[in-house]
Design a protein around this motif. Structure first.
Motif, PDB file in Angstrom:
ATOM      1  N   THR A 101       0.862  -1.183   0.000  1.00  0.00           N
ATOM      2  CA  THR A 101       0.000   0.000   0.000  1.00  0.00           C
ATOM      3  C   THR A 101       0.898   1.231   0.000  1.00  0.00           C
ATOM      4  O   THR A 101       1.745   1.390   0.865  1.00  0.00           O
ATOM      5  CB  THR A 101      -0.936  -0.003   1.233  1.00  0.00           C
ATOM      6  OG1 THR A 101      -1.634  -1.247   1.262  1.00  0.00           O
ATOM      7  CG2 THR A 101      -1.926   1.130   1.171  1.00  0.00           C
ATOM      8  N   ARG A 102       0.682   2.090  -0.982  1.00  0.00           N
ATOM      9  CA  ARG A 102       1.553   3.255  -1.168  1.00  0.00           C
ATOM     10  C   ARG A 102       0.872   4.543  -0.722  1.00  0.00           C
ATOM     11  O   ARG A 102      -0.331   4.703  -0.872  1.00  0.00           O
ATOM     12  CB  ARG A 102       1.924   3.382  -2.644  1.00  0.00           C
ATOM     13  CG  ARG A 102       2.639   2.177  -3.210  1.00  0.00           C
ATOM     14  CD  ARG A 102       2.881   2.287  -4.710  1.00  0.00           C
ATOM     15  NE  ARG A 102       1.681   2.512  -5.499  1.00  0.00           N
ATOM     16  CZ  ARG A 102       0.883   1.562  -5.973  1.00  0.00           C
ATOM     17  NH1 ARG A 102       1.161   0.308  -5.726  1.00  0.00           N
ATOM     18  NH2 ARG A 102      -0.183   1.848  -6.695  1.00  0.00           N
ATOM     19  N   GLY A 103       1.673   5.474  -0.182  1.00  0.00           N
ATOM     20  CA  GLY A 103       1.187   6.810   0.139  1.00  0.00           C
ATOM     21  C   GLY A 103       0.399   6.932   1.424  1.00  0.00           C
ATOM     22  O   GLY A 103      -0.330   7.902   1.618  1.00  0.00           O
ATOM     23  N   VAL A 104       0.535   5.993   2.328  1.00  0.00           N
ATOM     24  CA  VAL A 104      -0.190   6.039   3.599  1.00  0.00           C
ATOM     25  C   VAL A 104       0.445   7.112   4.487  1.00  0.00           C
ATOM     26  O   VAL A 104       1.666   7.264   4.525  1.00  0.00           O
ATOM     27  CB  VAL A 104      -0.143   4.664   4.304  1.00  0.00           C
ATOM     28  CG1 VAL A 104      -0.857   4.698   5.637  1.00  0.00           C
ATOM     29  CG2 VAL A 104      -0.729   3.597   3.404  1.00  0.00           C
TER      30      VAL A 104
ATOM     31  N   LEU B  52       1.013   4.652   9.619  1.00  0.00           N
ATOM     32  CA  LEU B  52       2.120   3.696   9.554  1.00  0.00           C
ATOM     33  C   LEU B  52       2.719   3.476  10.933  1.00  0.00           C
ATOM     34  O   LEU B  52       2.990   2.346  11.338  1.00  0.00           O
ATOM     35  CB  LEU B  52       3.191   4.185   8.583  1.00  0.00           C
ATOM     36  CG  LEU B  52       2.829   4.146   7.106  1.00  0.00           C
ATOM     37  CD1 LEU B  52       3.927   4.811   6.285  1.00  0.00           C
ATOM     38  CD2 LEU B  52       2.606   2.726   6.644  1.00  0.00           C
ATOM     39  N   LEU B  53       2.921   4.562  11.662  1.00  0.00           N
ATOM     40  CA  LEU B  53       3.493   4.450  13.002  1.00  0.00           C
ATOM     41  C   LEU B  53       2.546   3.719  13.956  1.00  0.00           C
ATOM     42  O   LEU B  53       2.993   2.997  14.840  1.00  0.00           O
ATOM     43  CB  LEU B  53       3.833   5.836  13.545  1.00  0.00           C
ATOM     44  CG  LEU B  53       4.990   6.543  12.824  1.00  0.00           C
ATOM     45  CD1 LEU B  53       5.126   7.974  13.322  1.00  0.00           C
ATOM     46  CD2 LEU B  53       6.285   5.776  12.999  1.00  0.00           C
ATOM     47  N   GLN B  54       1.250   3.899  13.758  1.00  0.00           N
ATOM     48  CA  GLN B  54       0.269   3.256  14.623  1.00  0.00           C
ATOM     49  C   GLN B  54       0.319   1.734  14.503  1.00  0.00           C
ATOM     50  O   GLN B  54      -0.018   1.022  15.439  1.00  0.00           O
ATOM     51  CB  GLN B  54      -1.136   3.763  14.292  1.00  0.00           C
ATOM     52  CG  GLN B  54      -2.196   3.302  15.251  1.00  0.00           C
ATOM     53  CD  GLN B  54      -1.993   3.830  16.657  1.00  0.00           C
ATOM     54  OE1 GLN B  54      -1.631   4.975  16.843  1.00  0.00           O
ATOM     55  NE2 GLN B  54      -2.216   2.985  17.639  1.00  0.00           N
TER      56      GLN B  54
ATOM     57  N   LEU C 114      -4.685   2.131  20.918  1.00  0.00           N
ATOM     58  CA  LEU C 114      -5.567   2.740  19.931  1.00  0.00           C
ATOM     59  C   LEU C 114      -5.239   4.207  19.725  1.00  0.00           C
ATOM     60  O   LEU C 114      -4.793   4.900  20.618  1.00  0.00           O
ATOM     61  CB  LEU C 114      -7.027   2.615  20.365  1.00  0.00           C
ATOM     62  CG  LEU C 114      -7.606   1.216  20.297  1.00  0.00           C
ATOM     63  CD1 LEU C 114      -9.023   1.226  20.842  1.00  0.00           C
ATOM     64  CD2 LEU C 114      -7.599   0.697  18.883  1.00  0.00           C
ATOM     65  N   MET C 115      -5.532   4.669  18.491  1.00  0.00           N
ATOM     66  CA  MET C 115      -5.325   6.051  18.131  1.00  0.00           C
ATOM     67  C   MET C 115      -6.322   6.936  18.862  1.00  0.00           C
ATOM     68  O   MET C 115      -7.374   6.493  19.281  1.00  0.00           O
ATOM     69  CB  MET C 115      -5.562   6.256  16.626  1.00  0.00           C
ATOM     70  CG  MET C 115      -4.584   5.574  15.764  1.00  0.00           C
ATOM     71  SD  MET C 115      -4.989   5.867  14.056  1.00  0.00           S
ATOM     72  CE  MET C 115      -6.121   4.536  13.767  1.00  0.00           C
ATOM     73  N   SER C 116      -5.989   8.231  18.938  1.00  0.00           N
ATOM     74  CA  SER C 116      -6.971   9.192  19.424  1.00  0.00           C
ATOM     75  C   SER C 116      -8.039   9.301  18.356  1.00  0.00           C
ATOM     76  O   SER C 116      -7.877   8.811  17.247  1.00  0.00           O
ATOM     77  CB  SER C 116      -6.306  10.546  19.648  1.00  0.00           C
ATOM     78  OG  SER C 116      -5.988  11.134  18.402  1.00  0.00           O
TER      79      SER C 116
ATOM     80  N   ALA D 297      -5.523  -0.152  12.630  1.00  0.00           N
ATOM     81  CA  ALA D 297      -4.096   0.072  12.426  1.00  0.00           C
ATOM     82  C   ALA D 297      -3.299  -0.211  13.691  1.00  0.00           C
ATOM     83  O   ALA D 297      -2.098  -0.471  13.618  1.00  0.00           O
ATOM     84  CB  ALA D 297      -3.838   1.506  11.960  1.00  0.00           C
ATOM     85  N   ALA D 298      -3.973  -0.176  14.848  1.00  0.00           N
ATOM     86  CA  ALA D 298      -3.270  -0.342  16.112  1.00  0.00           C
ATOM     87  C   ALA D 298      -2.576  -1.698  16.173  1.00  0.00           C
ATOM     88  O   ALA D 298      -3.212  -2.733  16.246  1.00  0.00           O
ATOM     89  CB  ALA D 298      -4.230  -0.177  17.276  1.00  0.00           C
TER      90      ALA D 298
END
Length: 192
Positions: A106-109, A114-116, A122-124, A172-173
């Protein structure tokens, strides 16, 4: 046979992939129709839907999609990436393996997603953060501000139903961590 048959749903999505391979242009509007199939009861449907989500996310990365809350928008490639990350936890091993393969292509994320994938927390909610002054002003305008003059003046203005609360997908987590753990468990089971 009808669309109630998993084989028909699978072949419908596969036909779209075949059309793309043969040079036909698929519309980005298909994305919202394909995403519900990622939670289909049948793994053959989830697998081909995952390929289609990946394809549309890479083909139209800058298109915006609206999340379930109806307010938040996200780049299509980022939303596709999160959905692919969620598939890393699928019950079917073939779907999990495909998801891990697609993550790497997957390109351009966006960097934050990516870091998550390296962190299991979980993300905010990624909503715009308001200052304390802005939040206080909104409370005063809504009449929800407690004056302290009456008993229970600070009671909540209205009850919020559980279905009204929308969270961003947490897929993504830790996706890479989960993928590595899955691979480790597979190796461990083969060795014993």
């Amino acid at each position: 046979m009808s669309l109630q048959d998993a084989r028909v749903r699978c072949e419908s999505f596969q036909s779209l992939l075949t059309l793309d391979e043969r040079g036909q242009t698929l519309s980005a509007e298909l994305y919202d129709n394909v995403c519900p199939a990622l939670s289909d009861d049948y793994e053959i449907v989830r697998e081909v839907a995952l390929k289609l989500v990946w394809l549309l996310g890479n083909k139209y990365p800058e298109n915006l999609t609206t999340l379930q809350d109806g307010e938040t928008t996200m780049r299509l490639v980022d939303d596709a990436f999160i959905r692919i990350c969620s598939a890393v936890n699928d019950l079917c091993m073939q779907v999990r393996a495909l998801a891990c393969t697609l993550l790497g292509t997957t390109r351009g994320v966006s960097d934050r997603f990516l870091l998550q994938t390296l962190d299991k927390q979980l993300m905010s909610n990624m909503k715009k953060k308001r200052t304390a002054h802005e939040r206080g002003a909104e409370l005063v305008r809504s009449g929800a501000w407690a004056s302290g003059r009456r008993w229970a003046d600070d009671a909540p203005g209205q009850l919020v139903e559980q279905d009204d609360v929308q969270l961003l997908p947490g897929g993504a987590a830790g996706a890479f961590v989960h993928g590595l753990e899955d691979e480790l468990m597979g190796q461990y089971e083969k060795g014993s």
